[in-house]
Write an enzyme that holds these catalytic residues in place. Structure first.
Site, PDB file in Angstrom:
ATOM      1  N   HIS A  12       0.867  -1.188   0.000  1.00 52.90           N
ATOM      2  CA  HIS A  12       0.000   0.000   0.000  1.00 52.90           C
ATOM      3  C   HIS A  12       0.896   1.228   0.000  1.00 52.90           C
ATOM      4  CE1 HIS A  12      -3.124   2.830   0.624  1.00 52.90           C
ATOM      5  NE2 HIS A  12      -2.751   3.126   1.853  1.00 52.90           N
ATOM      6  N   ASP A  14       1.381   4.929   0.093  1.00 52.90           N
ATOM      7  CA  ASP A  14       1.081   6.340   0.331  1.00 52.90           C
ATOM      8  C   ASP A  14       2.225   7.147  -0.265  1.00 52.90           C
ATOM      9  OD1 ASP A  14      -1.352   6.080   1.995  1.00 52.90           O
ATOM     10  OD2 ASP A  14       0.019   5.028   3.342  1.00 52.90           O
ATOM     11  N   ASP A 125      -7.667   1.730   1.823  1.00 51.91           N
ATOM     12  CA  ASP A 125      -7.500   2.528   3.045  1.00 51.91           C
ATOM     13  C   ASP A 125      -8.242   3.847   2.949  1.00 51.91           C
ATOM     14  OD1 ASP A 125      -6.539   3.058   5.585  1.00 51.91           O
ATOM     15  OD2 ASP A 125      -4.672   3.945   4.879  1.00 51.91           O
ATOM     16  N   HIS A 348      -5.197  10.362  -0.047  1.00 48.79           N
ATOM     17  CA  HIS A 348      -5.823  10.779   1.215  1.00 48.79           C
ATOM     18  C   HIS A 348      -4.843  11.438   2.178  1.00 48.79           C
ATOM     19  CE1 HIS A 348      -5.410   6.345   2.827  1.00 48.79           C
ATOM     20  NE2 HIS A 348      -4.245   6.887   2.601  1.00 48.79           N
TER      21      HIS A 348
END
EC number: 3.2.1.-
Length: 896
Positions: A12, A14, A125, A348
């Site tokens: 994941h 980010d 997420d 996000h």
């Protein structure tokens, strides 16, 4: 039946979070290098899931361009799985059309790299997901969604706990408000439940006993999902060896290095006939309320406001303008560049404002680049359009003003624009004398006329002398000084997408007609137009009398300040429990502008509040005390916060414009504006993604958090059954319904990131000047029955005015590409097709009943119903079509 363990390797990613983008990219390069080596050396390592986004490839190939052929090969072989998104966006803080552009450009990237595998809607997420996601995905041909949040509560330690509101199974049916459905895969044990699988037999025995039990607890089939990765997780190089160990230890389970395609294919064959159906938005509605992450909607509000400006520029001006120019490929290329640059701010941890300060400083630069670039592009392309129009006038002194209408709706509004009455270039005389020469010019009286309308109401003010420059396409720059006028006029247009040329004409006669000013008696502190009367009170609050209904909304705009000992993710009120408000303030009030078209009053207030949280907060932060358990109060030291509120009322307007400036000198607090609606009913409405959603004012009994905050996109609305108040905002995304009042968050000041460590964020305190803009719209009934949301959506989009020279261009004075009707429908997109062959128009129906849509255009040969990906579904007709738009349906038409 023998169980199958699907082990999906992933990371994941980010893009920026607790390190800046370039810091995280260093580790991305390592990950990708290791991954490519693993593909080449381990044929049993079947595939790797690239987190549902394609920008990771751009970030990698910008450093290692020589690896592109290798990357492309593994994508085409199905081993490296990308998309469907360009980035993993925050769902609630990016606009409806930004969500679609994210999908469009992501799918385009997957096709460019040659990926053939079917897509999934991947939201591992996402901090809650909008209710129309199933409809958007279904229209893109995506029949399954994978998500980790929204149904069960998720803590900052990234652990998901089962809750009765979630499906009893990992598999469920997720339904949009219009009835569209996708299979939902809940990551009930999070997206790291198969992370770092041991190769040691003893460790593997312990690992798999627990992991298999946890997965079986939620699985409705024999297919068990294990996500082999986590945040920024390096690829597990020995995962295939770990699988062999597991096969030896658990012969009754088929362990498989897998992918989502194979997993979904298998579960579809076994799904029970009856799965739990979850309808609409996923926002952790029935949890304890402490881990919703909803207050990212108010962290670093300046980022949300910049994003709103940029989205509006691209969606409502730049893209529609492309349809009016000849060189559409230039527009298409610039549009993609600006959208992709803007979407770099949409993950996000970026747009939510929940990263370290360095991340958000870089975001500001990206926003500035998008805004500056798009503004320049619009201005220059506008000049090219204007240069092709016949702008001749009987008076040689007339100044042509081309009004570009790009919002896709007709209507009336007040427009303000600065006009160069006279320019003197530096090559015409000594530049040192130009300003004085310009100041000597006597400003004449003007009228503004349109060939099809005649003269329109106008107010003209002297705007002084300004420096400027021209950049000719075939020559060197030309600096000048100009004597400017500020022209304010009432513009009532039946154009949807097009332009018309007006003329600012000097006249000899002075204005003799008396015009009624909007502030009739300056001593009364009252603004009034045809629709409403605004009374300003001594404490700076104000009341609105809706003249169409006779209902009065009393004591609006009181400001409230409370302590905040939470973090960038979540608000937590300080333990002192004291609210400071402007209710007892003595405000100073002055008139800034007052004429027949517009009046503005400034209200100045000073609010004394504690300067910061007390010393206990620092201790709690350093000990990583979870925000619900913090006990800090506010300091004894005080500071004054100055609030300047401008109320603007325009001729014919049905809403009151409010601009608030907060000079923030305090830390660790939240400031909101309060708007009471007497006897409000128990539910309210808020704008979301292609939806105006109805929500309860009070939470579920399971809710323990004293705050019950919500996301909104453009508006929030509260009514009492007979009368309502709608607040349309620009980049303000958080509100709460408190005691029959709408509380809109204007500022939230915190000093730490939160989550899994101590990351101080002093810039998240938002010291200094903070702005907030919104419009108050009173109405009869609720927001849907009154159709007032149409004005709310239209408010941010002003016509583009281009000053040009008189010339005999080949184009007529006015052009309109299309027109449409459909009561209550909302036009969200007016853009060129991605392939450059036509035009896309998109609407959604926010109402709970169907509505007829009629569209007319003589500029295109064929009209088709289209998917959200702009693919033809069926031919509807030629110049004039009518279709039925189902309740809460998203409809896209393609014109060729």
């Amino acid at each position: 039946m023998k169980k199958t363990a699907h082990i999906i390797s992933h990371s994941h990613w980010d893009r920026e979070w607790y390190m800046p983008f370039e810091g995280h990219r260093y580790y991305l390069i390592q990950l990708m290098d290791d991954l490519l080596e693993l593909f080449a050396t381990d044929p049993n390592f079947r595939s790797f899931h690239m987190d549902g986004q394609t920008i990771m490839l751009e970030d990698y190939l910008n450093i290692r361009p020589e690896k592109e052929a290798e990357v492309r090969k593994y994508i085409q072989d199905g081993r490296l799985v990308i998309g469907p998104w360009y980035i993993l966006q925050d769902a609630f803080l990016t606009s409806a059309e930004a969500n679609v552009r994210n999908l469009l450009y992501g799918i385009k990237d997957t096709e460019t790299f040659g990926q053939k595998r079917e897509q999934i809607g991947y939201f591992p997420d996402t901090f809650g997901i909008y209710g129309q996601a199933p409809q958007l995905l279904a229209q893109a041909g995506i029949r399954a969604a994978v998500f980790g949040r929204g149904v069960t509560p998720t803590g900052f330690n990234n652990q998901v706990q089962h809750d009765d509101y979630s499906s009893p199974f990992s598999e469920l049916i997720w339904e949009a408000p219009d009835g569209s459905q996708v299979i939902g895969i809940l990551l009930a044990n999070w997206y790291s439940n198969g992370n770092e699988i041991p190769t040691d037999e003893d460790e593997a025995q312990t690992f798999w006993v627990k992991k298999l039990r946890d997965a079986e607890r939620f699985a409705s089939t024999s297919q068990l999902l294990f996500m082999n990765g986590c945040d920024h997780q390096p690829v597990q190089k020995d995962v295939t060896q770990a699988i062999k160990v597991a096969e030896t230890l658990f012969p009754d389970v088929a362990f498989k290095h897998s992918n989502f395609h194979d997993y979904l294919t298998q579960i579809k064959e076994e799904l029970p006939k009856e799965l739990q159906k979850i309808t609409g938005e996923l926002r952790n509605q029935k949890t304890d309320g402490w881990s919703t992450l909803v207050n990212t909607a108010s962290a670093r509000i300046y980022l949300k406001q910049a994003n709103d400006r940029c989205q509006t520029l691209l969606t409502n001006v730049l893209e529609p303008m492309c349809l009016l120019v000849e060189n559409k490929s230039l527009h298409r290329d610039f549009s993609e560049y600006y959208w992709k640059l803007l979407m770099e701010n949409h993950p996000h941890d970026s747009i939510c404002g929940c990263s370290i300060d360095a991340v958000h400083r870089e975001m500001k630069t990206r926003f500035e680049k998008v805004e500056a670039g798009a503004t320049t592009f619009i201005a220059e392309q506008g000049k090219e359009i204007a240069a092709q129009i016949n702008t001749l006038h009987d008076s040689e002194e007339a100044i042509p003003l081309v009004v570009l209408k790009t919002n896709g709706t007709s209507g009336k509004r007040v427009v303000r624009h600065k006009v160069a009455m006279k320019k003197i270039y530096f090559d015409e005389m000594d530049f040192r004398h130009i300003p004085d020469r310009l100041k000597e010019i006597v400003m004449p009286t003007y009228r503004l006329e349109f060939p099809n309308k005649g003269s329109v109401p106008i107010e003209v003010q002297d705007a002084g002398v300004r420096f400027g420059y021209d950049l000719p396409r075939d020559g060197f720059r030309r600096p000048y000084y100009a004597r400017e006028l500020e022209v304010t006029f009432s513009y009532d247009s039946d154009l949807y997408l097009g332009y018309e040329c007006g003329f600012l004409v000097p006249v000899e006669e002075k204005q003799t007609e008396a015009r009624k000013e909007l502030i009739g008696d300056p001593s009364m502190n009252t603004l009034e137009n045809e629709a409403m009367k605004v009374m300003i009170h001594r404490n700076g609050s104000y009341s609105i009398l809706d003249k169409t209904t006779g209902f009065e909304y009393r004591h609006l705009g009181i400001y409230e300040d409370v302590g905040d000992i939470g973090n960038e993710y979540m608000f937590k009120a300080s333990s002192d429990g004291v609210r400071y408000t402007t209710e007892a303030c003595e405000a100073s009030i002055r008139i800034i502008e007052n004429n027949s078209l517009c009046a503005t009053v400034e209200i100045c207030q000073t609010l004394s509040v504690p300067a910061a949280a007390d010393e206990r907060l620092k201790e709690e932060q350093e000990r990583l005390v979870w925000h619900p358990d913090r006990k800090a109060g506010r300091s004894k030291e005080r500071t004054d916060i100055t609030l300047r509120t401008e109320l603007t009322l325009e001729q014919g307007a049905k809403g009151l414009k409010v601009n608030v400036n907060i000079d923030n000198t305090a830390k660790d607090h939240r400031m909101r504006a309060l708007f009471p609606v007497e006897r409000a009913r128990g539910n309210h409405y808020a704008d979301s993604i292609y939806e105006i959603v109805e929500r309860p004012n009070t939470p579920d009994p399971k809710w323990q958090n004293p705050a019950f905050d919500h996301h909104m996109q453009r508006l929030v609305s509260l009514d009492n059954g007979e009368y309502g108040l709608t607040i349309a905002t620009k980049g303000l995304h958080e509100y709460e319904i408190v005691s029959d009042s709408i509380a809109v968050t204007l500022l939230r000041s915190v000093g730490e990131l939160g989550d899994w460590g101590l990351f101080e964020t002093p810039e998240a305190q938002c010291f200094g000047q903070n702005e907030a803009q919104f419009v108050l719209l009173p109405h009869k009934g609720d927001v849907l029955s009154a159709n007032v949301y149409v004005a709310a959506y239209d408010d941010p989009v002003e016509p583009t005015v281009i000053q040009t020279e008189q010339s005999m261009g080949p184009l007529p004075h006015a052009t309109n590409l299309f027109q449409w009707s459909g009561e209550g429908l909302v036009l969200t997109a007016c853009k060129p097709t991605m392939d450059g062959r036509g035009m896309i128009l998109r609407w959604f129906n926010p109402k709970r009943e169907g509505e007829a849509l009629i569209v007319q255009s003589t500029h295109f040969l064929q009209i088709y119903r289209s998917t959200i990906l702009e693919e033809q579904i069926e031919k509807l007709g030629t110049e004039n079509v009518q279709i039925e738009v189902r309740p809460q349906e998203i409809v896209t038409l393609r014109f060729e």
